[in-house]
Design a protein around this motif. Structure first.
Motif, short mmCIF file in Angstrom:
data_model
loop_
_atom_site.label_atom_id
_atom_site.label_comp_id
_atom_site.label_asym_id
_atom_site.label_seq_id
_atom_site.Cartn_x
_atom_site.Cartn_y
_atom_site.Cartn_z
N LEU A 106 0.83 -1.20 0.00
CA LEU A 106 0.00 0.00 0.00
C LEU A 106 0.87 1.25 0.00
N VAL A 107 0.52 2.22 -0.85
CA VAL A 107 1.27 3.47 -0.97
C VAL A 107 0.40 4.65 -0.55
N GLU A 108 0.97 5.57 0.18
CA GLU A 108 0.25 6.80 0.51
C GLU A 108 1.22 7.97 0.46
N GLU A 109 0.69 9.17 0.30
CA GLU A 109 1.53 10.35 0.34
C GLU A 109 2.12 10.49 1.74
N VAL A 110 3.16 11.31 1.86
CA VAL A 110 3.78 11.49 3.17
C VAL A 110 2.77 12.14 4.11
N PRO A 111 2.35 11.44 5.17
CA PRO A 111 1.33 11.99 6.07
C PRO A 111 1.90 13.10 6.94
N PRO A 112 1.09 14.11 7.27
CA PRO A 112 1.59 15.21 8.12
C PRO A 112 1.84 14.77 9.56
N PRO A 300 13.25 16.07 1.95
CA PRO A 300 13.20 15.96 0.48
C PRO A 300 13.53 14.56 -0.02
N ASP A 301 14.21 13.75 0.79
CA ASP A 301 14.56 12.39 0.36
C ASP A 301 13.36 11.45 0.39
N VAL A 302 12.35 11.77 1.22
CA VAL A 302 11.19 10.89 1.38
C VAL A 302 10.07 11.37 0.46
N HIS A 304 7.21 9.11 -0.54
CA HIS A 304 5.95 8.46 -0.20
C HIS A 304 6.16 7.60 1.04
N TYR A 305 5.06 7.16 1.60
CA TYR A 305 5.10 6.14 2.64
C TYR A 305 4.56 4.85 2.03
N VAL A 306 5.24 3.75 2.29
CA VAL A 306 4.79 2.45 1.80
C VAL A 306 4.46 1.59 3.00
N GLU A 307 3.14 1.29 3.15
CA GLU A 307 2.66 0.53 4.30
C GLU A 307 3.18 1.11 5.60
N GLY A 308 3.15 2.46 5.69
CA GLY A 308 3.49 3.13 6.94
C GLY A 308 4.96 3.43 7.14
N ASN A 309 5.80 3.10 6.16
CA ASN A 309 7.24 3.32 6.30
C ASN A 309 7.73 4.32 5.27
N ALA A 310 8.64 5.19 5.72
CA ALA A 310 9.20 6.20 4.82
C ALA A 310 9.93 5.53 3.68
N CYS A 311 9.70 6.03 2.46
CA CYS A 311 10.30 5.45 1.26
C CYS A 311 11.19 6.50 0.61
N MET A 312 12.44 6.12 0.34
CA MET A 312 13.39 7.05 -0.28
C MET A 312 14.18 6.33 -1.35
N SER A 313 14.88 7.10 -2.17
CA SER A 313 15.67 6.48 -3.23
C SER A 313 16.78 5.64 -2.61
N VAL A 314 17.19 4.61 -3.35
CA VAL A 314 18.28 3.76 -2.87
C VAL A 314 19.54 4.59 -2.68
N ALA A 315 19.73 5.61 -3.53
CA ALA A 315 20.90 6.48 -3.39
C ALA A 315 20.88 7.20 -2.06
N LEU A 350 16.94 4.92 -9.77
CA LEU A 350 15.72 4.36 -10.38
C LEU A 350 14.89 3.56 -9.39
N PHE A 351 15.52 3.12 -8.29
CA PHE A 351 14.82 2.32 -7.30
C PHE A 351 14.72 3.06 -5.98
N SER A 352 13.63 2.77 -5.26
CA SER A 352 13.45 3.30 -3.92
C SER A 352 13.42 2.14 -2.94
N VAL A 353 13.56 2.46 -1.66
CA VAL A 353 13.61 1.42 -0.63
C VAL A 353 12.89 1.90 0.62
N TYR A 354 12.25 0.98 1.30
CA TYR A 354 11.71 1.26 2.64
C TYR A 354 12.04 0.08 3.52
N PHE A 355 12.09 0.33 4.82
CA PHE A 355 12.53 -0.70 5.76
C PHE A 355 11.37 -1.15 6.65
N THR A 356 11.26 -2.45 6.82
CA THR A 356 10.26 -3.02 7.72
C THR A 356 10.97 -3.94 8.71
N LYS A 357 10.27 -4.28 9.76
CA LYS A 357 10.84 -5.23 10.72
C LYS A 357 9.72 -6.10 11.26
#
Length: 524
Positions: A106-112, A300-302, A304-315, A350-357
């Motif tokens: 699930l993807v959502e915009e960065v929540p406030p 600026p690096d973030v 979107h949020y993916v399933e509640g986790n900040a998503c940023m470029s792999v770089a 070209l790729f983004s990453v988010y971390f889950t645990k």
């Protein structure tokens, strides 16, 4: 009845009879229209084509496979050149770094606002770090948890993890910390310090005879019994975990935790600097924490949020990905052949990453998504945007295509390919210098996914066909019911017309009798 009254009655009856005949004509006209509608529906039913279920034969193709040295391959696209040579894709089956599709997220915009909970910094430790006992395991009881010495050539079984034996900062204690298999295989951990958590097996009972035999799976002189699974208190956060934490000052303001706010411990983990003025807090879910302003909303690096986790470029997440960064890039390159010629930096953008645990774990797991999917939100389910995400596999199985030009093919009498001659080198003019001959095996393979997709379309077509048929039958039934109602109405009009006709005849007779009597009287 008087002559004038009879005449009036006759005129009235004839008027009623004329009106009934007119109504009958109108009803017959309506029934004619209904009959035409019914015919049209019947014709549309005849024009419908019954869907035909797909045949597996339509989705069965001949696949050619061969062995090139130690590698297996399949023949992919074959393009004839017109001079009895062919350009062929050899699809090699390989094992190594790879990104496996793990489904959608699930993807959502960065929540406030996000949710946090305080963290007791002294309890934050390396995942599953076990304190080393002062003595070797010796003859431990069967089934005891142990750390068994292994080397980098050891093949991990399901659920197993490599651990490195380390020394605390004060030199007074030793402990184990988990390490990535890719780092082990790359020789980044000395064999003398490498262990795997196992269950001691030092006796086996024969179920039939009851005889107990000894079968140790560890070295008593170098394995260590685990008396407790409590995390080692000296440990800190891995660098990849820092992104999942925030720092809160005395006024309640939040910033994203960064490695610069931490001291690196001797075991390679990180601990928040003393007297930094910040308290460590963890990003969490609504049910577990307190709502606060999200610092990622201005990061600026973030994106979107993916399933509640900040998503940023792999770089941007290169530091958080740590020593496995290059392996992740290699996995992306192997999983996406179109990126084979791209540099590490290009792939990282070209790729983004988010971390889950996992629940109860402090190990951060990276999940990769194509940035274009993340920003375009191409998949939409029930109003929610989803993206395909990928997990890293150090020993993933994948296909690597290599195009070979000017190949020669040998065919048998049935038209099947029996061998391929692949050029082993080319002259300056592009002609092959020499060939290696590889025998091919032909097998029939059904594209099950394509067949199931076609069958699903067939079932939907059958649903539409049945639905259309039911709609036509329902409309026909309505028309037929209307026709029956009109037929009853016409029958009533006919009965009434017959009754009026009899009355007209009676009145007409009365008038005739009156006329006869009148003329008889005057003539007599």
């Amino acid at each position: 009845m008087g002559m004038s009254a009879s005449q009036a009655r006759l005129i009235q009856l004839e008027a009623r009879q004329s009106n009934l005949e007119y109504q009958g004509q109108q009803i017959n006209q309506e029934r004619t229209i209904l009959s035409q509608q019914c015919t049209d529906l019947y014709n549309s039913l005849l024009a419908m084509t019954v869907p035909t279920p797909p045949s597996t034969q339509d989705y069965t193709v001949v696949k050619y496979s061969g062995v090139d040295g130690a590698s297996n391959f399949n023949l992919g696209t074959i393009i004839p050149n017109g001079d009895n040579t062919y350009n062929i894709d050899l699809q090699y089956k390989k094992t190594g770094h790879y990104m496996n599709s793990a489904g959608t997220a699930l993807v959502e915009e960065v929540p406030p606002y996000i949710y946090i909970k305080p963290v007791d910094d002294s309890s934050v430790s390396t995942t599953s770090a076990y304190q080393k006992p002062t003595e070797p395991a010796g003859e431990v009881a069967n089934g005891t948890n142990i750390m068994a010495k292994e080397n980098k050539s050891y093949a991990l079984q399901n659920g197993e993890q490599f651990y490195e034996l380390k020394q605390s900062a004060d030199g007074k204690s030793s402990y184990f910390v988990p390490v990535d298999e890719s780092d082990v295989k790359a020789g980044k951990v000395e064999d003398s310090k490498l262990y795997v958590k196992k269950t001691a097996q030092n006796e086996v009972k024969n179920p039939e005879t009851g005889e107990i035999t000894t079968r140790k799976n560890y070295d008593a002189n170098s394995s260590y019994a685990i008396g407790s699974t409590t995390n080692f208190s000296y440990g800190g956060l891995y660098e990849s975990q820092i992104n999942n934490y925030l720092l809160q000052d005395t006024n309640g303001n939040l910033i994203q935790a960064d490695v610069k706010h931490f001291n690196q411990l001797s075991d390679g983990t990180y601990k928040l600097k003393a007297n930094s003025g910040y308290t460590l807090v963890e990003k969490t879910t609504k049910s577990e924490g307190t709502a606060v302003k999200n610092p990622d909303s201005t990061n600026p690096d973030v994106t979107h949020y993916v399933e509640g986790n900040a998503c940023m470029s792999v770089a941007s997440a290169k530091g958080a990905l740590g020593s496995s960064y290059s392996s992740y890039i290699e996995g992306i390159r192997d999983a996406f052949p179109e990126m084979a010629d791209k540099s590490d930096d290009e792939i990282a953008e070209l790729f983004s990453v988010y971390f889950t645990k996992a629940e109860g774990s402090t190990t951060q797991v990276p999940n990769f998504v194509l940035t274009t999917d993340l920003t375009s939100n191409t998949k939409n389910v029930n109003g929610h945007s989803y993206v395909e995400h990928y997990n890293y596999a150090a020993n993933g199985t994948f296909t690597s295509s290599e195009q070979k030009d000017k190949c020669l093919l040998t065919f048998d009498a049935s038209g099947r390919i029996t061998e391929v001659k692949v050029p082993t080198g080319y002259n300056t003019d592009g002609t092959p210098k020499s060939y290696k001959t590889i025998p091919l095996e032909a097998t029939k393979v059904t594209d099950e996914a394509a067949y199931q997709d076609a069958y699903a379309k067939y079932e939907y077509s059958m649903y539409e066909y049945d639905k259309a048929q039911q709609e036509i039958n329902a409309k026909t039934e309505i028309i037929q019911q209307e026709d029956r109602n009109l037929e009853l109405k016409l029958q009533r009009l006919d009965n009434e017309r017959a009754a009026i006709q009899k009355e007209i005849e009676a009145v007409d007779k009365v008038i005739s009798d009156n006329i006869d009597k009148t003329f008889s009287t005057f003539s007599g």
